[in-house]
Design an enzyme around this catalytic site. Structure first.
Site, PDB file in Angstrom:
ATOM      1  N   ASP A 156      -4.609  -4.607   5.592  1.00 21.91           N
ATOM      2  CA  ASP A 156      -4.776  -5.775   4.755  1.00 21.91           C
ATOM      3  C   ASP A 156      -3.572  -6.545   4.560  1.00 21.91           C
ATOM      4  OD1 ASP A 156      -6.061  -6.852   2.347  1.00 21.91           O
ATOM      5  OD2 ASP A 156      -5.004  -5.409   1.120  1.00 21.91           O
ATOM      6  N   SER A 181       0.977  -1.201  -0.093  1.00 23.45           N
ATOM      7  CA  SER A 181      -0.051  -0.181  -0.021  1.00 23.45           C
ATOM      8  C   SER A 181       0.984   1.145   0.022  1.00 23.45           C
ATOM      9  CB  SER A 181      -0.933  -0.072   1.286  1.00 23.45           C
ATOM     10  OG  SER A 181      -2.106   0.973   1.181  1.00 23.45           O
ATOM     11  N   HIS A 213      -2.297  -0.928  -3.409  1.00 21.46           N
ATOM     12  CA  HIS A 213      -3.332  -0.209  -3.364  1.00 21.46           C
ATOM     13  C   HIS A 213      -2.913   1.211  -3.895  1.00 21.46           C
ATOM     14  CE1 HIS A 213      -4.311  -2.445   0.913  1.00 21.46           C
ATOM     15  NE2 HIS A 213      -4.759  -2.897  -0.310  1.00 21.46           N
TER      16      HIS A 213
END
Length: 344
Positions: A286, A166, A193
């Site tokens: 995540d 991310s 992400h």
């Protein structure tokens, strides 16, 4: 109150961005810069909490301004771009390599159908990134190098590598992929992400710095060694036992689509101990639960270390859950991948 510096060469857009940010009571625009040189000067003088930086500007573009700010007045920087052209995307991702935290799409005008959602995402990103503690970036010649080291594997042959990342991920992915040979003997599946609309540009940018092919996958596409598959926006990406890409419109996993946890769980079911899962820098959690599932299935699991992570949220949560077999710096991760994957 979060103090924001806006750097944008268009006077109309500059005022519009300042207006959008000013609508949130937690934000205050303390400076407006017309180009990268002014952004650098304002960053040193005003010491804002976060900078919203355009990509293309006269005198000094967003990449060069980011590089100099991170060397002289380290500040969280959010790149903002209206164009998804290849050149603009490349500059935006080079700015991430230089120390910017993330890139978001520039909101359209009041009549644009996505204006409200784009403005909300912009404001939310600026507020989140203002909390990140950034560090001074060394000029390239002074940057310390982490020597690679990795415990030798115990009889496991890796046939697939899965990576989740991310905030701060693109630059780490670029470093890892650059360290892999052209005859790399396994496919690599990546969930990164990123704001909608930038995934294709990220694939192109990553592809310029590696000897491997980098692409967005097609549904049911057969995965091939030496190819990197980057999950497309708004699709969950997994893999079948037969070695095919699975793209689905399933619900959010850990709050994301695509989700690293979804990918790791799919890889655990399809490949088990023949897979390697890697969780890189990022905000939130995540990937942590999915990485634990992969470790339980016998796969090799790695997280990025805290020292080199822009944000240690995702790797830290994986370590807390007992999902990480190894905790390594990016150079060590590249060495670990090379040591465990047979070259073609």
């Amino acid at each position: 109150m979060i103090r924001v510096l806006v750097a944008e060469d268009s006077a109309v857009t500059r005022e519009y961005l300042a207006y959008l940010l000013g609508q949130d009571p937690a934000l205050r625009v303390v400076g407006l810069a017309r180009d990268g040189q002014e952004a650098l000067e304002h960053a040193e003088r005003l010491k804002p909490d976060v900078i919203l930086m355009d990509v293309h500007m006269p005198r000094m573009n967003g990449y060069e301004a980011t590089r100099r700010i991170m060397e002289r007045a380290p500040t969280p920087i959010v790149m903002v771009s209206a164009s998804l052209s290849r050149d603009e995307a490349a500059i935006a991702f080079e700015a991430l390599r230089a120390g910017a935290l993330t890139v978001v799409e520039k909101p359209g005008g009041p009549d644009h159908p996505d204006q409200a959602e784009d403005a909300r995402r912009l404001v939310e990103t600026v507020k989140l990134m203002a909390e990140v503690k950034v560090v001074r970036r060394f000029p390239r010649r002074e940057r310390p190098v982490t020597p690679p080291s990795f415990p030798p594997p115990s009889g496991r042959t890796i046939r697939l590598v899965a990576i989740g990342a991310s905030t701060g991920g693109p630059q780490v992915l670029a470093e890892i992929l650059a360290g892999l040979p052209a005859n790399f003997g396994a496919p690599i599946l990546i969930v990164q992400h990123i704001a909608p609309g930038f995934t294709e540009g990220l694939a192109q940018w990553l592809g310029q710095g590696t000897r491997l092919g980098v692409k967005l996958p097609e549904p049911r596409e057969a995965i091939r060694p030496g190819t990197v598959y980057l999950a497309p926006n708004a699709w969950q990406m997994g893999v079948t036992k037969e070695g095919g890409i699975r793209l689905t419109k399933e619900p959010l996993e850990d709050g994301f689509c695509p989700s690293a946890s979804y990918l790791f769980q799919s890889v655990a079911e399809a490949y088990g101990r023949s897979a390697m899962g890697i969780l890189l820098t990022g905000m939130g959690r995540d990937g942590a639960a999915g990485l634990r599932r992969l470790r339980e299935a016998g796969g090799v699991t790695v997280t990025q270390d805290e020292e080199t992570s822009v944000i240690f949220g995702m790797p830290g949560e994986a370590i807390r859950l007992g999902a990480a077999e190894y905790v390594l710096a990016p150079a060590q991760i590249a060495a670990a991948i090379r040591s465990m994957v047979t070259q073609g």
